[in-house]
Motif scaffolding. Structure first.
Motif, mmCIF file in Angstrom:
data_model
loop_
_atom_site.group_PDB
_atom_site.id
_atom_site.type_symbol
_atom_site.label_atom_id
_atom_site.label_comp_id
_atom_site.label_asym_id
_atom_site.label_seq_id
_atom_site.Cartn_x
_atom_site.Cartn_y
_atom_site.Cartn_z
ATOM 1 N N VAL A 6 41.254 57.922 48.840
ATOM 2 C CA VAL A 6 40.161 56.962 48.688
ATOM 3 C C VAL A 6 40.054 56.632 47.207
ATOM 4 O O VAL A 6 39.966 57.524 46.358
ATOM 5 N N TYR A 7 40.079 55.341 46.900
ATOM 6 C CA TYR A 7 39.962 54.874 45.523
ATOM 7 C C TYR A 7 38.715 54.011 45.398
ATOM 8 O O TYR A 7 38.439 53.186 46.259
ATOM 9 N N GLY A 8 37.960 54.177 44.312
ATOM 10 C CA GLY A 8 36.793 53.351 44.053
ATOM 11 C C GLY A 8 35.569 53.784 44.842
ATOM 12 O O GLY A 8 35.616 54.716 45.642
ATOM 13 N N LYS A 9 34.476 53.059 44.589
ATOM 14 C CA LYS A 9 33.208 53.319 45.275
ATOM 15 C C LYS A 9 32.555 52.001 45.654
ATOM 16 O O LYS A 9 32.877 50.961 45.106
ATOM 17 N N GLN B 18 34.049 48.322 46.044
ATOM 18 C CA GLN B 18 35.416 48.482 45.543
ATOM 19 C C GLN B 18 36.178 49.598 46.272
ATOM 20 O O GLN B 18 37.336 49.865 45.976
ATOM 21 N N ARG B 19 35.527 50.265 47.222
ATOM 22 C CA ARG B 19 36.127 51.416 47.909
ATOM 23 C C ARG B 19 37.317 50.987 48.769
ATOM 24 O O ARG B 19 37.199 50.088 49.599
ATOM 25 N N GLN B 20 38.460 51.650 48.549
ATOM 26 C CA GLN B 20 39.671 51.425 49.334
ATOM 27 C C GLN B 20 40.065 52.744 49.991
ATOM 28 O O GLN B 20 40.280 53.730 49.300
ATOM 29 N N VAL B 21 40.164 52.747 51.314
ATOM 30 C CA VAL B 21 40.530 53.960 52.059
ATOM 31 C C VAL B 21 41.937 53.778 52.599
ATOM 32 O O VAL B 21 42.233 52.766 53.245
ATOM 33 N N ARG B 22 42.780 54.768 52.336
ATOM 34 C CA ARG B 22 44.145 54.774 52.861
ATOM 35 C C ARG B 22 44.283 56.003 53.763
ATOM 36 O O ARG B 22 44.470 57.107 53.280
ATOM 37 N N ALA B 23 44.163 55.772 55.062
ATOM 38 C CA ALA B 23 44.164 56.857 56.047
ATOM 39 C C ALA B 23 45.583 57.081 56.562
ATOM 40 O O ALA B 23 46.115 56.257 57.304
ATOM 41 N N ASP C 217 52.990 59.741 57.062
ATOM 42 C CA ASP C 217 53.036 58.533 57.875
ATOM 43 C C ASP C 217 51.864 57.669 57.454
ATOM 44 O O ASP C 217 50.707 58.038 57.646
ATOM 45 N N GLU C 218 52.180 56.519 56.858
ATOM 46 C CA GLU C 218 51.121 55.627 56.384
ATOM 47 C C GLU C 218 50.509 54.804 57.516
ATOM 48 O O GLU C 218 49.646 53.967 57.273
ATOM 49 N N ASN C 219 50.965 55.034 58.747
ATOM 50 C CA ASN C 219 50.434 54.366 59.932
ATOM 51 C C ASN C 219 50.569 52.851 59.896
ATOM 52 O O ASN C 219 49.756 52.131 60.465
ATOM 53 N N ASN C 220 51.610 52.390 59.198
ATOM 54 C CA ASN C 220 51.893 50.954 59.133
ATOM 55 C C ASN C 220 53.401 50.697 59.172
ATOM 56 O O ASN C 220 53.862 49.632 58.783
ATOM 57 N N GLY C 221 54.170 51.705 59.592
ATOM 58 C CA GLY C 221 55.626 51.596 59.615
ATOM 59 C C GLY C 221 56.290 52.313 58.447
ATOM 60 O O GLY C 221 57.486 52.558 58.465
ATOM 61 N N ILE C 222 55.527 52.646 57.408
ATOM 62 C CA ILE C 222 56.084 53.322 56.233
ATOM 63 C C ILE C 222 55.988 54.830 56.419
ATOM 64 O O ILE C 222 54.916 55.359 56.733
#
Length: 177
Positions: free
Chosen positions: A71-74, A77-82, A98-103
């Motif tokens: 999680v970046y920012g607040k 601006q908060r970005q969550v990468r699950a 597994d980035e859950n997007n094919g990567i």
């Protein structure tokens, strides 16, 4: 012959270092589950930037599958990468993110440290994530492949060495909650 001796010495030192790291480490990932928070510092040619950051490493209902969230920012601006961290061969320290997007990114765990090396958009990135009892250190170093420097050893073998100048360093010391 000198080259072979040098390579052997380097490999031996690496094995000794990795062994000493393993003996100090807990049981990965179980001993390091938690939510970690702090500030990410990014040093690049543009100067120093800082961002609030969180790292979540948590158990799930599936054996060998763990929640791995950045999680970046607040606020707005908060970005969550699950993502998911998946054990491929836990005994050998082989995991994937597994980035859950094919990567899918390959990770190696030695003791309490995760390592990854990947390429995206012409950049090489290496990550180091080190877990301690009450905190973790999150680091990424990056370079542009096009900026490589090629040199050659002044010996019979003329060994080629390719060096990449580091362009960006991201580092965060995150406290466990």
């Amino acid at each position: 012959m000198k080259r072979i001796t040098g390579i052997f010495t380097l490999l031996w030192l690496s094995v000794c270092t990795l062994h000493s790291q393993e003996s100090d480490a807990g049981n990965f990932p179980d001993d390091y589950f938690g939510i970690y928070t702090g500030t990410l510092k990014i040093n690049s040619s543009g100067g120093l930037s800082t961002y609030p950051m969180e790292f979540h490493l948590l158990a799930t209902d599936s054996i060998g599958v763990y929640e791995y969230k950045l999680v970046y920012g607040k606020g707005d601006q908060r970005q969550v990468r699950a993502y998911n961290l998946i054990a491929q061969n836990k005994d050998q320290g082989e995991y994937i993110v597994d980035e859950n997007n094919g990567i899918i990114l390959d990770d190696k765990v030695v003791g309490n440290r995760m390592y990854a090396l990947f390429e995206v958009g012409g950049s090489l990135l290496t990550t180091f994530i080190t877990f301690e009892k009450d905190h973790m250190v999150f680091e990424i170093v990056a370079t542009q492949k096009e900026n490589k420097r090629i040199t050659y050893a002044e010996n019979e073998e003329k060994t080629e060495v390719i060096s990449y100048p580091i362009t960006t360093v991201q580092r965060a010391v995150l406290q466990k909650h």
